[in-house]
Design a protein around this motif. Structure first.
Motif, PDB file in Angstrom:
ATOM      1  N   HIS A  61     -39.762 -20.845  48.524  1.00  0.00           N
ATOM      2  CA  HIS A  61     -39.449 -19.722  47.638  1.00  0.00           C
ATOM      3  C   HIS A  61     -40.302 -19.785  46.367  1.00  0.00           C
ATOM      4  O   HIS A  61     -40.804 -18.773  45.903  1.00  0.00           O
ATOM      5  CB  HIS A  61     -37.954 -19.678  47.275  1.00  0.00           C
ATOM      6  CG  HIS A  61     -37.591 -18.520  46.400  1.00  0.00           C
ATOM      7  ND1 HIS A  61     -37.545 -18.619  45.026  1.00  0.00           N
ATOM      8  CD2 HIS A  61     -37.320 -17.217  46.700  1.00  0.00           C
ATOM      9  CE1 HIS A  61     -37.234 -17.432  44.528  1.00  0.00           C
ATOM     10  NE2 HIS A  61     -37.095 -16.563  45.513  1.00  0.00           N
ATOM     11  N   VAL A  62     -40.460 -20.986  45.825  1.00  0.00           N
ATOM     12  CA  VAL A  62     -41.317 -21.144  44.640  1.00  0.00           C
ATOM     13  C   VAL A  62     -42.724 -20.630  44.968  1.00  0.00           C
ATOM     14  O   VAL A  62     -43.327 -19.886  44.181  1.00  0.00           O
ATOM     15  CB  VAL A  62     -41.369 -22.630  44.181  1.00  0.00           C
ATOM     16  CG1 VAL A  62     -42.437 -22.828  43.107  1.00  0.00           C
ATOM     17  CG2 VAL A  62     -40.010 -23.087  43.675  1.00  0.00           C
ATOM     18  N   THR A  63     -43.212 -21.005  46.161  1.00  0.00           N
ATOM     19  CA  THR A  63     -44.539 -20.556  46.593  1.00  0.00           C
ATOM     20  C   THR A  63     -44.583 -19.033  46.701  1.00  0.00           C
ATOM     21  O   THR A  63     -45.545 -18.399  46.255  1.00  0.00           O
ATOM     22  CB  THR A  63     -44.895 -21.191  47.956  1.00  0.00           C
ATOM     23  OG1 THR A  63     -44.757 -22.608  47.842  1.00  0.00           O
ATOM     24  CG2 THR A  63     -46.306 -20.852  48.373  1.00  0.00           C
ATOM     25  N   ILE A  69     -46.502 -13.080  41.876  1.00  0.00           N
ATOM     26  CA  ILE A  69     -47.159 -12.987  40.565  1.00  0.00           C
ATOM     27  C   ILE A  69     -48.672 -12.855  40.770  1.00  0.00           C
ATOM     28  O   ILE A  69     -49.335 -12.042  40.119  1.00  0.00           O
ATOM     29  CB  ILE A  69     -46.830 -14.212  39.683  1.00  0.00           C
ATOM     30  CG1 ILE A  69     -45.321 -14.289  39.427  1.00  0.00           C
ATOM     31  CG2 ILE A  69     -47.599 -14.146  38.361  1.00  0.00           C
ATOM     32  CD1 ILE A  69     -44.873 -15.533  38.678  1.00  0.00           C
ATOM     33  N   ASP A  70     -49.198 -13.622  41.710  1.00  0.00           N
ATOM     34  CA  ASP A  70     -50.625 -13.558  42.014  1.00  0.00           C
ATOM     35  C   ASP A  70     -51.032 -12.154  42.469  1.00  0.00           C
ATOM     36  O   ASP A  70     -52.062 -11.630  42.053  1.00  0.00           O
ATOM     37  CB  ASP A  70     -50.956 -14.578  43.112  1.00  0.00           C
ATOM     38  CG  ASP A  70     -52.444 -14.826  43.225  1.00  0.00           C
ATOM     39  OD1 ASP A  70     -53.002 -15.440  42.298  1.00  0.00           O
ATOM     40  OD2 ASP A  70     -53.044 -14.359  44.214  1.00  0.00           O
ATOM     41  N   HIS A  75     -53.510  -6.927  41.147  1.00  0.00           N
ATOM     42  CA  HIS A  75     -53.375  -5.470  41.200  1.00  0.00           C
ATOM     43  C   HIS A  75     -53.097  -4.868  39.823  1.00  0.00           C
ATOM     44  O   HIS A  75     -52.481  -3.810  39.724  1.00  0.00           O
ATOM     45  CB  HIS A  75     -52.264  -5.065  42.171  1.00  0.00           C
ATOM     46  CG  HIS A  75     -52.637  -5.263  43.608  1.00  0.00           C
ATOM     47  ND1 HIS A  75     -52.521  -6.480  44.233  1.00  0.00           N
ATOM     48  CD2 HIS A  75     -53.138  -4.414  44.532  1.00  0.00           C
ATOM     49  CE1 HIS A  75     -52.934  -6.354  45.489  1.00  0.00           C
ATOM     50  NE2 HIS A  75     -53.318  -5.124  45.692  1.00  0.00           N
ATOM     51  N   LEU A  76     -53.572  -5.520  38.783  1.00  0.00           N
ATOM     52  CA  LEU A  76     -53.309  -5.025  37.426  1.00  0.00           C
ATOM     53  C   LEU A  76     -53.790  -3.591  37.234  1.00  0.00           C
ATOM     54  O   LEU A  76     -53.221  -2.837  36.461  1.00  0.00           O
ATOM     55  CB  LEU A  76     -53.990  -5.934  36.389  1.00  0.00           C
ATOM     56  CG  LEU A  76     -53.194  -7.175  35.985  1.00  0.00           C
ATOM     57  CD1 LEU A  76     -54.034  -8.057  35.076  1.00  0.00           C
ATOM     58  CD2 LEU A  76     -51.894  -6.780  35.290  1.00  0.00           C
ATOM     59  N   ASP A  77     -54.853  -3.227  37.959  1.00  0.00           N
ATOM     60  CA  ASP A  77     -55.399  -1.873  37.809  1.00  0.00           C
ATOM     61  C   ASP A  77     -54.628  -0.833  38.607  1.00  0.00           C
ATOM     62  O   ASP A  77     -54.794   0.364  38.374  1.00  0.00           O
ATOM     63  CB  ASP A  77     -56.875  -1.850  38.236  1.00  0.00           C
ATOM     64  CG  ASP A  77     -57.751  -2.601  37.254  1.00  0.00           C
ATOM     65  OD1 ASP A  77     -57.496  -2.489  36.032  1.00  0.00           O
ATOM     66  OD2 ASP A  77     -58.664  -3.313  37.704  1.00  0.00           O
ATOM     67  N   TYR A 134     -44.839  -8.303  33.342  1.00  0.00           N
ATOM     68  CA  TYR A 134     -43.577  -8.742  33.939  1.00  0.00           C
ATOM     69  C   TYR A 134     -42.535  -7.619  33.916  1.00  0.00           C
ATOM     70  O   TYR A 134     -41.792  -7.435  34.883  1.00  0.00           O
ATOM     71  CB  TYR A 134     -43.057  -9.988  33.214  1.00  0.00           C
ATOM     72  CG  TYR A 134     -41.762 -10.510  33.784  1.00  0.00           C
ATOM     73  CD1 TYR A 134     -41.737 -11.123  35.028  1.00  0.00           C
ATOM     74  CD2 TYR A 134     -40.560 -10.358  33.102  1.00  0.00           C
ATOM     75  CE1 TYR A 134     -40.549 -11.579  35.581  1.00  0.00           C
ATOM     76  CE2 TYR A 134     -39.367 -10.812  33.644  1.00  0.00           C
ATOM     77  CZ  TYR A 134     -39.366 -11.424  34.871  1.00  0.00           C
ATOM     78  OH  TYR A 134     -38.187 -11.862  35.432  1.00  0.00           O
ATOM     79  N   SER A 135     -42.507  -6.858  32.836  1.00  0.00           N
ATOM     80  CA  SER A 135     -41.496  -5.800  32.737  1.00  0.00           C
ATOM     81  C   SER A 135     -41.763  -4.687  33.751  1.00  0.00           C
ATOM     82  O   SER A 135     -40.819  -4.058  34.250  1.00  0.00           O
ATOM     83  CB  SER A 135     -41.396  -5.254  31.310  1.00  0.00           C
ATOM     84  OG  SER A 135     -42.529  -4.503  31.007  1.00  0.00           O
TER      85      SER A 135
END
Ligand code: HEM
Length: 147
Positions: A61-63, A69-70, A75-77, A134-135
């Motif tokens: 689950h941690v992975t 998040i990765d 995909h920030l754009d 994050y939001s």
């Protein structure tokens, strides 16, 4: 813009293996809210942080969390392209008994991990950039909750 550069640069600087950072994040999460331990019901139950960390399912689950998040960082754009995925992910978390309010605590744990890992590079603008991303992720996941 500047936010994206800060996020991408800092995420990269954590190194290729993000799991140890995820361990720091979840250890902090359980410190902040120990009741969350009981939501991880695997073959070996998570009675304590140590129990969790020695459970392969928990480490998976941690992975998984680090991979989400990765994906967000990649995909920030076009974060909206993750919306369906995140809505579904939210739905799954409602099913396992997570409360949307807990995501605030998860956010604190994420920032704590970044602060530990980045040291001097953890600045106010960087913190804000991560909070902004994050939001967006949390808002998309929260849409998966039904009353
Ligand atoms: C699945 C708990 C936060 C990503 C799960 C499962 C549980 C769980 C019990 C099902 C079993 C498993 O797959 O291990 C929690 C709790 C959280 C939390 C208690 C914090 C309060 C997050 C966050 C992310 C995430 C922040 C990513 C941003 C995932 C993924 C799965 C998952 C990718 C697999 C979903 C699937 O099977 O398709 N979570 N989770 N979790 N979680 Fe979380």
């Amino acid at each position: 813009g500047k936010d994206k550069e800060l996020i991408r640069g800092s995420w990269e600087s954590l190194g290729k293996n993000k799991v140890p950072h995820g361990v720091v994040m979840f250890s902090r999460l359980f410190e902040l809210d120990p009741t969350l331990l009981s939501l991880f019901q695997y073959s070996t139950n998570c009675g304590s942080t140590q129990d969790c960390l020695s459970s392969p399912e928990f480490m998976e689950h941690v992975t998984k969390v680090m991979l989400v998040i990765d994906a967000a960082v990649s995909h920030l754009d076009d974060l909206h392209s993750l919306e369906d995925f995140l809505l579904n992910l939210g739905r799954k978390h409602q099913a396992v008994g997570v409360n949307t309010q807990s995501f605030a605590v998860v956010g604190e744990a994420l920032l704590y991990m970044l602060q530990c890992s980045l040291g001097q590079a953890y600045t106010a603008p960087l913190r804000q950039a991560w909070l902004n991303m994050y939001s967006i992720v949390v808002a998309a996941m929260s849409r998966g909750w039904t009353k």
